[in-house]
Design a protein around this motif. Structure first.
Motif, PDB file in Angstrom:
ATOM      1  N   UNK A 120       2.013  -0.800   3.744  1.00 31.08           N
ATOM      2  CA  UNK A 120       2.826  -0.205   4.863  1.00 31.08           C
ATOM      3  C   UNK A 120       2.010   1.851   5.122  1.00 31.08           C
ATOM      4  N   UNK A 121       2.941   1.493   6.336  1.00 36.67           N
ATOM      5  CA  UNK A 121       1.752   3.016   7.008  1.00 36.67           C
ATOM      6  C   UNK A 121       1.622   4.086   6.394  1.00 36.67           C
ATOM      7  N   UNK A 122       1.487   5.063   5.654  1.00 41.46           N
ATOM      8  CA  UNK A 122       1.344   6.558   5.673  1.00 41.46           C
ATOM      9  C   UNK A 122       0.813   6.175   3.733  1.00 41.46           C
ATOM     10  N   UNK A 123       0.670   5.003   3.222  1.00 41.67           N
ATOM     11  CA  UNK A 123       0.588   4.920   1.844  1.00 41.67           C
ATOM     12  C   UNK A 123      -0.895   4.885   1.658  1.00 41.67           C
ATOM     13  N   UNK A 124      -1.268   5.188  -0.312  1.00 41.52           N
ATOM     14  CA  UNK A 124      -2.540   5.584   0.071  1.00 41.52           C
ATOM     15  C   UNK A 124      -3.646   3.906   0.298  1.00 41.52           C
ATOM     16  N   UNK A 125      -4.637   3.683   0.798  1.00 41.39           N
ATOM     17  CA  UNK A 125      -5.348   2.733   0.579  1.00 41.39           C
ATOM     18  C   UNK A 125      -5.720   2.481  -0.703  1.00 41.39           C
ATOM     19  N   UNK A 126      -5.642   3.168  -1.677  1.00 38.41           N
ATOM     20  CA  UNK A 126      -6.455   2.614  -2.788  1.00 38.41           C
ATOM     21  C   UNK A 126      -5.528   1.640  -3.606  1.00 38.41           C
TER      22      UNK A 126
END
Lengths: 346, 346, 346
Positions: free
Chosen positions: B235-241
Motif C-alpha cells: 500500500x502506498x507509503x507503507x514500508x517495503x520490508x
C-alpha cells in the motif's frame, strides 16, 4: 533435380486410369493420363496451351479430352481436334508423352520420344500372369526423394529394426549380401541365410515347433527405380525345391525432388487360389509400408533437407553395398545422358 | 541467422526429458535430449550418421540410443557403441553437445565444447530451492524471433496495453526505468513506482479499500536470453520490508530464425506452502503468455518478415532503453565471437 | 511484382469497414482501413512505427487507432496523436494512403499521393443509385494473379464451358466480339448475338415456348481492373427497347502476386423492388464465382507457377482479343510509370 530421362517410369497402376483419367505429377511435370477410344493409355502435359488450365479438370469422351475452361479438345497425341473459336491449327497442340500398358501398369517415357521402345519396359510378366487371387498391390505417395525409397528396398537389413514384429528377425543383418552387377543393367542383391531365426511372419508359416529356417531374399533393381523382390524360407536344413516364393515388386517414380510415387505389388508361386491369404498379404504390406517405411523415409528427407546426399558424408556400412552400387549406376546413367545432350546442343 | 555460440542455452525443463528423451530443434539444429544410465542429460545431433534418420525415432535404454532404421547405437558422447553390421569405428560417431542440468532445467552449449563450463550457467538457484508448492512453470513455442520475445520482457510498459485486465495498470508507463549495465554481463532494468494505481492482479491482493500502491519490478537479463524478474507491491507509503516478492524467470532460446522456445517459471518468498495459489499463478501466466503475448509477437514477426529489425528503422521511445541496450550488447557479443573465429581460421 | 501505382484500387466494400476497421493486404502491403470521427474512410500501413505490431490488433475510437502493444495512437493521416511514453514527434508517423468512398466502395491510391484525385475513380454511380432491393454484391479472395481474374471477365466465351448449366449456352462462342479501345482509357468488348440459343438462366426468364433469343453482353474495362458488364436478352427478332438489363461490376485488386481480391456486384434496370429476385441473383452469382471461376483460375495459376504469362507462349485465339488488348494496355501504363519514376530519380 536432374532425372534420368530416356527410360520408362511407372506412371500408375492400370486400373487407376479409368474413364475420367488421372492427374498425376511425374518428374515435376503435371501429367494427365487417360484412355483413347480403344482403351489405350495416353499422356498429355496437364496444361491447356491456350490459358494453361489443367486439362484434367475437363472431360474425356471417345479418347478426346475437352478443356473445361474454353472447350478446346485434344486427342492422345496432343493435337487439337476441336476448337470452338476458330480453326484447328498445329500451334494448338499440347505436349504428349509415349505411354504403354504392360504388366497391369502404365509406363511413361519422359525423354526423347524417338527412343521410346515399349519392349524396353522391364519384364514383370509374372504380375500380368498371376491370377487375381494371387495378385495384390498398393500405392503410397511418399514424402522423400525416390532414391531414399530405392535405398530402403536395396538394404533390407532395415527390416530387422523397423519391422521387428513382422518382416524382421535379424537374419538379414547376420547375412552378408552378395551383389551382382549384370550386363543387362540389372543389379542383383542376394541374402541367403541358413539355420537362423526367421522373422515373425515367416515363422508363423513354418511347421509347428520349427524355430530355425533357411531363407532367401533376392532383389533385382533396374533403372530408374524398378525392383523385383523374391523371397522364401524352409525349415533349416530341408530342401529348397518346391518351397513357395513370394514374388514382389517395388517401383519408385519421382513426383518431385522430395516426393515419390511408391507402387508395390505381390504375387507368389503357391496357394494361387487363396483369395483370403491374398487379401491378408495386401493388407499387411500396405500397413507396413505406409505406417513404418514411409514415415521413416520422410523423416530422413526432413533431416537431409535441401542438402545433397553425398555432401552430408553418410557413414557407409557393409549393408549399403547394393544401394551404393545402384546410386552410382544411376548417377553414371544420368551423367552420360546429360553429356550426350550437351554434345548434341553444342 | 548468426547466433551467439559460446554460451549456455536453456534446452528444456528437466522433467521434459524422461525415459523416451525429447527431440527439439535448437538454433536450427535438430537435437535429441536424453538421459544416461545415471540420469544425467545428454544431447546428440538428432541425425544418425549412417542414413540420417532421426535418432529420436529410436529407443533409449541404459543411456544408449538405438537408431530405429538400422540398429546403430550411440552413447551420450555420440560414440557408436553397437554396430550390428560390422566393426564399431570412430567414423560412426554423431556430434554431441555439452549439456548440464541446473535449476530444474537442462542447458546446452552449442559453441566450442572446450569452453563449456557449467559454472557459467546463470545462477537461478531460487528455482531449485523453491518447494514444489511455490514453483510453477510453463513453455510456449512462439512464432517470432527470440529477440522479439526478449524485448517483450525488457519493456514491461506493454503490460499496460496488452494485459490491462491483469498485469497492467499504467504505473509502468508512468515510471521511467533505470537501466544498469553491470560488469558481470547482466543488464538490469528497474521500475520503481510510488503512490500509483496498481494493476488489477496486484490490487486484488491489497487490503480492502487500498487504491494506490508503491511497487517495484526489476528485470535482470544475461546473454543469450535469460531473464529474472522480481516484483512486488505495498500500500502506498507503507514500508517495503517484509512485503512478498514474486520471483520469475523468462528464458528465450531460438528454435529457428522465426520461432522461439519460451520457457517461464515463477516462485515467491511468501505463502510457500499454498499449492492452490501456486496453481492459480501457473494458470494465469500460461494463459496470458500464450493468448496475449505470443500472438502479438507472432504478428510483429509477420510484419517484419525477412527484413532486418534495424533496417526497418524502428521509432525508439524512452521505454526501449533497456531492450536496446540488450540488443546492442548481444550484437557486440556475436560480432566479437565471429571476429575471433575468423581470426582463428584465417 | 510491379503494379500500376498511380490509380485507384478498390480496397473494400464500404460496409466492410465498420467500427473495428478492416485489415487487408493490398499490392503486397498490409493496410488498415478504418473510419474517422466523421465516418470518412482512412488507410494506414498496418504496422506501428515503434515495434511493427499490426495497428489492426488495436482499437479504433473517435477516428484514432491505438496500438495494442504500447499504446501509441494515430489518426487517419498517420500522424501520432498520443504517445504515453514521451513527446509526440513527427518521427512517430506511420504511412497513410489517400482513400475515398464512392459507389458503395472504398478506393485506395497507392502511388504518388499528390496525384490522388477522387474524381478519377471510375464512375459506378449506378451502384450507389440502385435501391437496396436491386443491389447485391459479394467478395471472393481468389487464388491467382489479378490479371487472370480480369482475363476471365474479358473473355466470356468461358461461360459456355465452365458454366453450361447457368450462364453459358454457346451463343458467346458463336459471336465474334467487337473490341473498342476508347480515348478515355476504357476498352469495351461487345458480344451481340442474334437468333441463338440462350443460356439456361436467360431461357428461364423468356416467355414460355421461346427457344431462341437476341442477346447482348457488353464489358467496359478500365485500369487497373475495374469492369462494368451489362447484359440482356429478348425473344429473337423482337425489339430491344424496353428490355431489362443486368448491370454488373467485377473489380479485381491484387492482394499479392498470386492472390486477388475479387469484388462483384449486380444491379438492374427492371424489377427494382423485387427483393426476392435480388437475393436469388446474389446467391447464384456468389456460388458460380466461388465454386466454378475461382477454382479454375487458381488451377491456372498453379500450372503457371512462378513463370511469366507471356514466357509460356499462350496460344492466342479469336476470343482473346479483348483480354490481350487489356493486358497490353496495362503493361504499357506500368512501363510508362516506371520510366517516369526512373527519370525522376536519375
Amino acid at each position: 533435380m536432374t532425372y534420368l530421362r530416356n527410360c520408362w517410369y511407372m506412371a500408375a497402376w492400370a486400373d487407376e486410369v479409368g474413364e475420367a483419367g488421372l492427374a498425376r505429377t511425374l518428374l515435376d511435370q503435371p501429367i494427365f493420363l487417360f484412355r483413347d477410344a480403344d482403351g489405350a493409355p495416353q499422356a498429355l502435359l496437364d496444361r491447356c496451351p491456350h490459358r494453361f488450365a489443367p486439362l484434367s479438370m475437363g472431360e474425356v469422351a471417345g479418347g478426346v479430352v475437352t478443356c473445361r475452361y474454353h472447350g478446346l479438345a485434344f486427342d492422345g497425341t496432343g493435337a487439337c481436334v476441336h476448337n470452338p473459336h476458330g480453326p484447328v491449327t498445329r500451334a494448338l497442340a499440347t505436349p504428349s508423352y509415349p505411354v504403354a500398358e504392360r504388366h497391369r501398369a502404365i509406363w511413361i517415357w519422359m525423354g526423347d520420344p524417338e527412343r521410346a521402345d515399349p519392349d524396353q519396359i522391364r519384364d514383370l510378366g509374372f504380375l500380368a500372369d498371376a491370377p487375381d487371387t494371387a495378385f495384390n498391390k498398393g500405392y503410397v505417395l511418399g514424402g522423400g526423394n525416390y532414391q531414399l525409397f530405392v535405398d530402403n528396398i536395396l538394404d533390407l537389413s532395415h527390416t530387422d529394426y523397423l519391422h521387428p514384429d513382422t518382416l524382421g528377425g535379424g537374419s538379414i543383418t547376420r547375412t552378408r549380401a552378395k551383389v551382382e552387377q549384370r550386363d543387362d543393367g540389372i543389379i542383383k542383391i542376394m541374402w541367403d541365410s541358413y539355420d537362423d531365426v526367421p522373422p515373425p511372419l515367416v515363422r508363423s508359416k513354418m511347421p509347428e515347433g520349427v524355430e530355425r529356417a533357411d531363407s532367401w531374399t533376392h532383389v533385382e533393381w533396374s533403372a530408374p527405380g524398378v525392383m523385383k523382390l523374391v523371397n522364401g524360407a524352409v525349415p533349416a536344413g530341408t530342401p529348397r525345391e518346391g518351397a513357395g516364393n513370394s514374388i514382389n515388386v517395388h517401383i519408385m517414380t519421382p513426383e518431385s525432388e522430395r516426393t515419390t510415387h511408391y507402387f508395390f505389388a505381390s504375387t507368389r508361386d503357391y496357394a494361387l487360389d487363396d483369395a483370403e491369404l491374398n487379401e491378408a498379404i495386401r493388407r499387411i504390406r500396405a500397413q507396413i509400408f505406409s505406417t513404418e517405411d514411409e514415415p521413416m523415409i520422410a523423416a530422413q528427407q526432413e533431416r537431409i533437407g535441401a542438402a545433397d546426399f553425398w555432401d552430408l558424408k553418410p557413414a557407409l556400412l557393409r549393408i549399403d553395398e547394393g544401394a551404393v552400387a545402384v546410386r552410382r549406376r544411376l548417377d553414371t546413367l544420368i551423367a552420360a545422358e546429360q553429356a550426350e545432350w550437351q554434345a548434341e546442343t553444342a
